[in-house]
Design an enzyme around this catalytic site. Structure first.
Site: not given
Length: 303
Positions: A43-44, A220-221, A252, A256
């Site tokens: 994620k980072g 976020t949706m 995926t 992010d």
């Protein structure tokens, strides 16, 4: 877009092992996959690449191992010009994410932290001051997140995913907190001190999060866009940001992509609502390709 602004990401860096299959397996079931690929993720690192591609001068601070995965994990960040001077190299394994993606672009993910576990309070404090817009996630130890917040010199974008225990005082220094619907309910339960997850609509959950002390929240949706809540004197201002209509191939890393792009636009002075609108369009482009970092748009021409 040329810019001298700064985004600093403190967080995880992984190698993603992604298996493509017709459907995700049920518990105890084996499903034959069609193919697999080995790509950079975490994620980072994903958010760092997104921030750089969205126009911000970006630094990533994290940890990788001394194995062959380390070069894969950092490769696309280096190509995009992300500053990697404060990445920690440790004896051990680079983090790995095992991802299953089905024909509807839904995914399930298991993460092995590896070197990311080294990003604790000691490691983050050793990195020194953290300039500009600081972005954090939940894939490093909580002590490292707290140390990063203490070292921040600018606004803090906290994407607490996965949701881990974090003191109220630190949670409430996020501006904004960026989470999906499920994570929002988990964090609300954490702040309200209950084990029961709220089934309220996202707007109500966002209001309740602001009531607990958060200045702003972005939920976020997915295909339904995003919800932006900003605390006011009596109640929060709630704005819905529409999602671009696209055909998703692989979701995926889409969250992010959103978070990194959001941070980049905040760093160049956009309002939270405008930044969320840009981030939604940026993330929509990312779901039209396979993988996380490889799918992020390399040009802002269509945004």
């Amino acid at each position: 877009m040329a810019t001298t602004t700064q985004v600093t990401i403190v967080g995880s860096s992984n190698v993603d092992i992604t298996a493509m299959m017709r459907r995700l397996p049920s518990p105890g079931e084996t499903v034959l996959a069609d193919s697999y690929r080995l790509t950079p993720g975490g994620k980072g690192a994903n958010q760092a690449l997104a921030a750089a591609l969205a126009g911000a001068t970006t630094e990533f601070i994290g940890a990788v191992g001394n194995d062959s995965h380390a070069e894969i994990a950092l490769g696309q960040l280096a190509e995009a010009g992300v500053v990697l001077d404060r990445v920690k190299h440790i004896d051990g394994a680079t983090g790995v994410a095992i991802i299953s993606v089905d024909a509807q672009a839904e995914n399930s993910i298991a993460v092995i932290s590896g070197a990311n576990s080294a990003m604790d309070e000691v490691a983050v404090r050793a990195a020194g001051a953290l300039a500009g817009v600081l972005v954090l996630q939940g894939e490093i130890p909580a002590s490292g997140i707290r140390a990063a917040i203490d070292a921040a010199t600018g606004p803090i974008v906290l994407n607490l995913a996965p949701v881990i225990e974090l003191d109220r005082d630190y949670l409430c220094r996020a501006n904004p907190l960026v989470v999906n619907e499920h994570e929002a309910a988990l964090i609300l339960a954490q702040l309200e001190g209950t084990a029961e997850l709220s089934t309220d609509p996202e707007a109500v959950i966002a209001q309740r999060l602001c009531d607990q002390g958060l200045e702003s929240v972005v939920i976020t949706m997915g295909g339904d866009g995003a919800l932006v809540a900003q605390r006011g004197e009596d109640s929060a201002s709630i704005t819905t940001v529409a999602a671009s209509k696209v055909t998703a191939v692989d979701t995926t890393g889409a969250g992010d992509a959103f978070t990194g792009a959001l941070a980049a636009r905040l760093a160049i002075g956009e309002t939270l609502i405008d930044a969320a609108g840009f981030a939604s369009r940026f993330a929509a482009l990312s779901v039209q390709g396979h993988g996380a970092q490889a799918s992020y748009p390399r040009s802002l021409e269509n945004l």
